[in-house]
Scaffold this active site. Structure first.
Site, PDB file in Angstrom:
ATOM      1  N   GLU A 188      -9.597   3.253   1.978  1.00 27.58           N
ATOM      2  CA  GLU A 188      -9.011   3.380   0.634  1.00 27.58           C
ATOM      3  C   GLU A 188      -7.906   2.363   0.374  1.00 27.58           C
ATOM      4  O   GLU A 188      -7.637   2.010  -0.766  1.00 27.58           O
ATOM      5  CB  GLU A 188      -8.482   4.802   0.423  1.00 27.58           C
ATOM      6  CG  GLU A 188      -7.063   5.107   0.941  1.00 27.58           C
ATOM      7  CD  GLU A 188      -6.888   4.912   2.442  1.00 27.58           C
ATOM      8  OE1 GLU A 188      -7.897   4.970   3.169  1.00 27.58           O
ATOM      9  OE2 GLU A 188      -5.749   4.680   2.892  1.00 27.58           O
ATOM     10  N   LYS A 214       0.850  -1.200   0.000  1.00 28.82           N
ATOM     11  CA  LYS A 214       0.000   0.000   0.000  1.00 28.82           C
ATOM     12  C   LYS A 214       0.881   1.243   0.000  1.00 28.82           C
ATOM     13  O   LYS A 214       1.662   1.462   0.919  1.00 28.82           O
ATOM     14  CB  LYS A 214      -0.915  -0.021   1.230  1.00 28.82           C
ATOM     15  CG  LYS A 214      -1.738   1.260   1.436  1.00 28.82           C
ATOM     16  CD  LYS A 214      -2.683   1.139   2.637  1.00 28.82           C
ATOM     17  CE  LYS A 214      -3.375   2.467   2.969  1.00 28.82           C
ATOM     18  NZ  LYS A 214      -4.256   2.357   4.163  1.00 28.82           N
ATOM     19  N   ASP A 242       1.333   6.141   5.673  1.00 32.56           N
ATOM     20  CA  ASP A 242       0.353   5.187   5.155  1.00 32.56           C
ATOM     21  C   ASP A 242       0.879   4.471   3.900  1.00 32.56           C
ATOM     22  O   ASP A 242       0.165   3.703   3.270  1.00 32.56           O
ATOM     23  CB  ASP A 242      -0.982   5.896   4.883  1.00 32.56           C
ATOM     24  CG  ASP A 242      -2.160   4.961   5.052  1.00 32.56           C
ATOM     25  OD1 ASP A 242      -2.002   3.910   5.698  1.00 32.56           O
ATOM     26  OD2 ASP A 242      -3.246   5.279   4.518  1.00 32.56           O
ATOM     27  N   ARG A 302      -7.643  -0.833   1.008  1.00 32.13           N
ATOM     28  CA  ARG A 302      -8.100  -2.090   0.405  1.00 32.13           C
ATOM     29  C   ARG A 302      -8.480  -1.874  -1.058  1.00 32.13           C
ATOM     30  O   ARG A 302      -8.339  -2.773  -1.881  1.00 32.13           O
ATOM     31  CB  ARG A 302      -9.257  -2.678   1.228  1.00 32.13           C
ATOM     32  CG  ARG A 302     -10.497  -1.859   1.244  1.00 32.13           C
ATOM     33  CD  ARG A 302     -11.460  -2.236   2.362  1.00 32.13           C
ATOM     34  NE  ARG A 302     -10.999  -1.783   3.677  1.00 32.13           N
ATOM     35  CZ  ARG A 302     -11.644  -1.982   4.810  1.00 32.13           C
ATOM     36  NH1 ARG A 302     -12.787  -2.647   4.829  1.00 32.13           N
ATOM     37  NH2 ARG A 302     -11.154  -1.534   5.953  1.00 32.13           N
ATOM     38  N   LYS A 362     -10.704  12.120   8.436  1.00 28.02           N
ATOM     39  CA  LYS A 362     -10.228  11.697   9.756  1.00 28.02           C
ATOM     40  C   LYS A 362     -10.240  12.892  10.703  1.00 28.02           C
ATOM     41  O   LYS A 362     -10.028  14.026  10.275  1.00 28.02           O
ATOM     42  CB  LYS A 362      -8.784  11.176   9.656  1.00 28.02           C
ATOM     43  CG  LYS A 362      -8.642   9.807   9.024  1.00 28.02           C
ATOM     44  CD  LYS A 362      -7.185   9.372   9.047  1.00 28.02           C
ATOM     45  CE  LYS A 362      -6.968   8.094   8.273  1.00 28.02           C
ATOM     46  NZ  LYS A 362      -7.646   6.923   8.851  1.00 28.02           N
TER      47      LYS A 362
HETATM   48  N1  BES Z   1      -4.556   4.180   6.938  1.00 28.69           N
HETATM   49  C1  BES Z   1      -5.663   3.781   7.720  1.00 28.69           C
HETATM   50  C2  BES Z   1      -5.306   2.756   8.784  1.00 28.69           C
HETATM   51  C3  BES Z   1      -4.374   3.218   9.879  1.00 28.69           C
HETATM   52  C4  BES Z   1      -4.883   3.578  11.101  1.00 28.69           C
HETATM   53  C5  BES Z   1      -3.015   3.229   9.683  1.00 28.69           C
HETATM   54  C6  BES Z   1      -4.022   3.963  12.118  1.00 28.69           C
HETATM   55  C7  BES Z   1      -2.161   3.625  10.692  1.00 28.69           C
HETATM   56  C8  BES Z   1      -2.663   3.987  11.913  1.00 28.69           C
HETATM   57  C9  BES Z   1      -6.738   3.172   6.829  1.00 28.69           C
HETATM   58  O1  BES Z   1      -6.805   3.638   5.537  1.00 28.69           O
HETATM   59  C10 BES Z   1      -8.036   3.489   7.470  1.00 28.69           C
HETATM   60  O2  BES Z   1      -8.357   4.639   7.551  1.00 28.69           O
HETATM   61  N2  BES Z   1      -8.743   2.477   7.945  1.00 28.69           N
HETATM   62  C11 BES Z   1      -9.967   2.655   8.572  1.00 28.69           C
HETATM   63  C12 BES Z   1     -10.939   1.664   7.998  1.00 28.69           C
HETATM   64  C13 BES Z   1     -12.369   1.949   8.314  1.00 28.69           C
HETATM   65  C14 BES Z   1     -12.850   3.198   7.628  1.00 28.69           C
HETATM   66  C15 BES Z   1     -13.192   0.766   7.854  1.00 28.69           C
HETATM   67  C16 BES Z   1      -9.789   2.438  10.067  1.00 28.69           C
HETATM   68  O3  BES Z   1      -8.967   1.605  10.462  1.00 28.69           O
HETATM   69  O4  BES Z   1     -10.436   3.144  10.829  1.00 28.69           O
HETATM   70 ZN    ZN Z   2      -4.990   4.392   4.759  1.00 31.61          ZN
HETATM   71 ZN    ZN Z   3      -7.986   5.413   5.317  1.00 29.16          ZN
END
Ligand code: BES
Ligand code: ZN
Ligand code: ZN
Length: 459
Positions: free
Chosen positions: A305, A221, A244, A307, A233
């Site tokens: 995003e 990724k 990321d 996935r 966020k």
């Molecule tokens: N990049 C984030 C995941 C992440 C969270 C990486 C904390 C590093 C530290 C990912 O793209 C994301 O935002 N995931 C969401 C998924 C949700 C919207 C289903 C998450 O983990 O909240």
């Molecule tokens: Zn992400």
């Molecule tokens: Zn994200």
């Protein structure tokens, strides 16, 4: 002043009188002045040594040293660590040593000038072990460098350019798919996720072909910043989302290590790159993406995003004929809720290998823990208008539903492994060979996994 790191009393009688190494617990230090020299004694009182213990010690030693002229007297340590071959222990110690010397200070005006440390390593005869350590550490440090780079510098385009530069005149071929070619090449979701940013998305394909086998694919990724997009966020730590792209950094470091060590394997690294931001041109919740294989995905949440772009990479890998696909990503915050901050999660459609990966994680220092792929949860990804939704309707098991989404793109019969490293892109503790900033997680683990999957002797 001459500094000697002396794990066991190899010193003269006089010096030994000052030493109390038998009272020193593992990793603790004692500094003494004797014979006009400064000695740093490291505690090694410990049973059941692992490579990671020795690596940790090497890092502790490096951080204790303040002079530029160092003798490392390690014969005592090598004898003491009975669980490991001396060459292995030497490599582990020096790997920790080099990794602990890493700093990222490009943007600090008052950064101290990094001085070369003149090293004498005793006993002699371990040149190959030491140079292997340096090669391994350099690959990890490349991943750290990429992760630590701020998002305004490491845009997708410049990231791709940097990889071209990095691998010029090496055995790694670099193909950059620019934004205008993404759809044509099948990276539909990457184009969609990246369209909200003024910095266009891209994809980079790194190929190392040193066997006639079908390629083993690594998919990383490469979201160079994740603001969440329209599902923005909140919170004060959002700056961490410059990392990321940690999965892609791991993939880059791993293929570099594989090439530097000339493994007789065929590996392709696939890196979808994009910035996920909100804006008038950004993708929206409710959008439908049609993938290269016809699969349609409803965007339930623009913050899921990772996935979306990984699925492009998985399809591309299979297009290239890969039958083994390992993806790695900072995919879900949930993985940290499940496992804490030391172990990333590892998932597979072939669960029989999971404990092998766990062992390879312990060996490499990139710890992973087996996670289940519970097929029944796919019902949470049901969409009213498309084949599948990128967002789970359940608030539970988010790391598992993310894995299930990815599995949806894996053809029957192919082997797929997924590593969720959202919780390990930074060090879980500031000790041993870890320093502030990125951990460099995944490089050494992926290297071991490629060795395992391709039947190579592990290095
Ligand atoms: N990049 C984030 C995941 C992440 C969270 C990486 C904390 C590093 C530290 C990912 O793209 C994301 O935002 N995931 C969401 C998924 C949700 C919207 C289903 C998450 O983990 O909240
Ligand atoms: Zn992400
Ligand atoms: Zn994200």
């Amino acid at each position: 002043m001459h500094t000697i790191v002396l794990p066991l009393a190899q010193a003269s009688e006089e010096t030994r009188l000052h030493l109390q190494e038998d009272k020193l617990a593992f990793g603790k230090m004692q500094c003494i002045q004797s014979e006009g020299k400064e000695f740093i004694v490291l505690g090694i009182q410990k049973a059941d040594w692992t490579e990671e213990d020795v690596r940790y010690l090497g890092g502790t030693a490096r951080k204790a040293v303040t002079t530029t002229d160092v003798t490392l007297e390690l014969s005592g340590l090598l004898q003491h660590v009975k669980e490991l071959a001396a060459q292995t222990a030497m490599t582990a110690f020096m790997e920790g040593w080099y990794l602990a010397g890493y700093t990222f200070s490009h943007y600090k005006q008052d950064a101290p000038v990094q001085q070369e440390v003149a090293l004498t390593i005793l006993p002699t005869g371990y040149n190959a072990a030491c140079s292997l350590a340096e090669t391994r550490a350099n690959a990890v440090m490349l991943a750290r460098d990429l992760c630590n780079e701020p998002a305004n510098i490491l845009t997708p385009e410049r990231y791709a350019g940097r990889l071209e530069q990095q691998f010029t005149d090496t055995d790694i071929q670099v193909e950059v798919i620019t934004a205008d070619k993404l759809e044509e090449k099948g990276f539909h979701a990457t184009a969609v996720v990246g369209k909200g940013s003024a910095h266009p998305p891209a994809a980079t394909i790194l190929t190392y072909k040193n066997s006639t086998d079908k390629p083993t694919a690594l998919v990383g990724k490469g979201i160079t910043f994740d603001s969440g997009g329209t599902n923005v966020k909140t919170g004060s730590h959002i700056g961490e989302m410059k990392m990321d792209m940690g999965g892609s950094a791991a993939v880059v470091g791993a293929i570099k290590l594989i090439a530097d060590l000339q493994l007789p394997v065929h590996v392709v690294a696939i890196i979808p790159m994009a910035i996920n931001v909100a804006g008038s041109n950004a993708f929206l919740p409710s959008d439908v993406i049609t993938y290269a294989n016809g699969t349609t995905v409803e965007v339930g949440n623009t913050d899921a995003e990772g996935r979306l772009v990984l699925a492009d990479g998985i399809l591309y890998a299979q297009q290239l004929g890969a039958e083994t696909i390992i993806d790695i990503a900072t995919l879900t915050g949930t993985i940290g809720q499940a496992l804490g901050l030391r172990n990333a999660g590892v998932f597979s459609n072939d669960p029989s290998s999971l404990w092998t990966y766990e062992a390879l994680g312990r060996k490499s220092g990139d710890f992973v823990w087996p996670m289940p792929v519970i097929q029944e949860y796919e019902t949470y990804l049901t969409s009213d208008c498309a084949d599948i939704n990128n967002h789970s309707s359940s608030k539970f098991g988010g790391a598992i539903t993310a894995a299930l989404f990815l599995k949806h793109f894996v053809q029957q019969g192919n082997k797929w492994v997924h590593i969720d490293m959202a919780n390990t892109v930074r060090p879980w503790k500031q000790a041993g060979y870890y320093v502030p900033g990125a951990s460099g997680f995944g490089v050494r683990l992926l290297y071991e996994m490629i060795c395992h999957e391709t039947g190579q002797q592990e290095g």
